[in-house]
Design a protein around this motif. Structure first.
Motif, PDB file in Angstrom:
ATOM      1  N   GLN A 108       0.815  -1.217   0.000  1.00 33.90           N
ATOM      2  CA  GLN A 108       0.000   0.000   0.000  1.00 33.90           C
ATOM      3  C   GLN A 108       0.853   1.273   0.000  1.00 33.90           C
ATOM      4  OE1 GLN A 108      -3.493   0.011  -0.216  1.00 33.90           O
ATOM      5  NE2 GLN A 108      -3.027  -2.141  -0.677  1.00 33.90           N
ATOM      6  N   HIS A 126       2.570   4.417  -1.134  1.00 34.19           N
ATOM      7  CA  HIS A 126       2.271   5.320  -2.244  1.00 34.19           C
ATOM      8  C   HIS A 126       3.562   5.961  -2.739  1.00 34.19           C
ATOM      9  CE1 HIS A 126      -2.019   5.938  -0.393  1.00 34.19           C
ATOM     10  NE2 HIS A 126      -1.872   4.753  -0.958  1.00 34.19           N
ATOM     11  N   SER A 163       4.935   8.181  -5.461  1.00 27.48           N
ATOM     12  CA  SER A 163       4.548   9.076  -6.551  1.00 27.48           C
ATOM     13  C   SER A 163       5.539   8.967  -7.703  1.00 27.48           C
ATOM     14  CB  SER A 163       4.507  10.520  -6.054  1.00 27.48           C
ATOM     15  OG  SER A 163       5.810  10.957  -5.712  1.00 27.48           O
ATOM     16  N   LYS A 181      12.056   8.891   2.348  1.00 32.15           N
ATOM     17  CA  LYS A 181      10.992   8.210   1.601  1.00 32.15           C
ATOM     18  C   LYS A 181      11.563   7.045   0.807  1.00 32.15           C
ATOM     19  CE  LYS A 181       8.266  12.436   0.914  1.00 32.15           C
ATOM     20  NZ  LYS A 181       7.737  13.368  -0.106  1.00 32.15           N
ATOM     21  N   SER A 197       0.203  10.232   3.764  1.00 30.80           N
ATOM     22  CA  SER A 197       0.319  10.480   2.325  1.00 30.80           C
ATOM     23  C   SER A 197       1.123   9.391   1.627  1.00 30.80           C
ATOM     24  CB  SER A 197       0.962  11.848   2.074  1.00 30.80           C
ATOM     25  OG  SER A 197       2.362  11.819   2.354  1.00 30.80           O
ATOM     26  N   LEU A 198       1.907   8.630   2.403  1.00 28.19           N
ATOM     27  CA  LEU A 198       2.700   7.536   1.847  1.00 28.19           C
ATOM     28  C   LEU A 198       2.006   6.183   1.956  1.00 28.19           C
ATOM     29  CD1 LEU A 198       6.199   8.571   3.261  1.00 28.19           C
ATOM     30  CD2 LEU A 198       5.355   8.896   0.934  1.00 28.19           C
ATOM     31  N   GLY A 199       0.814   6.170   2.550  1.00 25.66           N
ATOM     32  CA  GLY A 199       0.042   4.931   2.624  1.00 25.66           C
ATOM     33  C   GLY A 199      -0.180   4.383   4.012  1.00 25.66           C
TER      34      GLY A 199
END
Length: 199
Positions: A51, A53, A55, A145, A171-173
């Motif tokens: 999951q 995220h 980008s 990240k 925001s990263l899951g």
């Protein structure tokens, strides 16, 4: 950190104590009285590796870094412990405890390098198929990240505990689960078949 997330104080930081605590859903943090306090958040931040995220810009940025594992654990924990960081909590006893846990094969680090210099990283404990993340840092934009992205790749099929969620982590899951649900997850993952994720 809500005060009711703190569930105990005292005890020692021997490897067996710390590992038993993680297996019970607890984790220690340093305290000004030089004794550990033990936490079990009512709302726990967790990340399922699939999951995460990433980008398009992060994936592009990642090409400029090199990642390694367990090659600079002491440097990573020292960067995370930098007293100039807001909310710094890693004191000398905590540092010593996790260095010992690393020597014993429980604690691991992910390092991110740029131009041969440590740009970011993270460390935590692997308990079966659970990775309990302790702290991460960056000196270069996106480096932490990238460390988390690499951890997710290595922990595929497992679960990553990030203690508390934040808007940035969300925001990263990262998702939140209730304490009782997290304790059930720990019971499911702590005795999992640990793969050799650190070579």
């Amino acid at each position: 950190m809500p005060p009711d997330d703190c569930v105990a104080a005292g005890a020692d930081l021997e490897p067996s104590t710390v590992v038993a605590a993680y297996r019970s859903g607890l984790f220690p943090m340093g305290h000004e009285r030089r004794r550990p306090v033990w936490w079990s958040p009512q709302r726990r931040g967790v990340l399922w590796p699939d999951q995460f995220h990433a980008s398009r810009s992060l994936r592009r940025s990642a090409r400029g870094f090199t990642t390694t594992v367990d090659t600079a654990f002491e440097q990573v924990i020292d960067a995370c412990a930098d007293p100039s960081r807001p909310g710094a909590w890693i004191d000398a006893p905590i540092r010593a405890a996790y260095l010992r846990l690393h020597e014993l094969g429980w604690a691991h680090s992910v390092e991110v390098w740029a131009d041969g210099r440590l740009a970011g990283g993270l460390y935590g404990l692997e308990i079966g198929d659970l990775f309990a993340g302790e702290s991460m840092f960056h000196h270069v934009t996106d480096a932490s990240k990238v460390a988390l992205m690499e951890l997710c790749r290595r922990m595929d099929g497992g679960l990553i505990d990030v203690q508390w969620s934040t808007p940035h982590l969300a925001s990263l899951g990262v998702a939140e689960v209730a304490r009782e649900d997290y304790l059930r997850l720990v019971a499911d993952f702590r005795d999992g078949l640990t793969l050799d994720r650190w070579t």
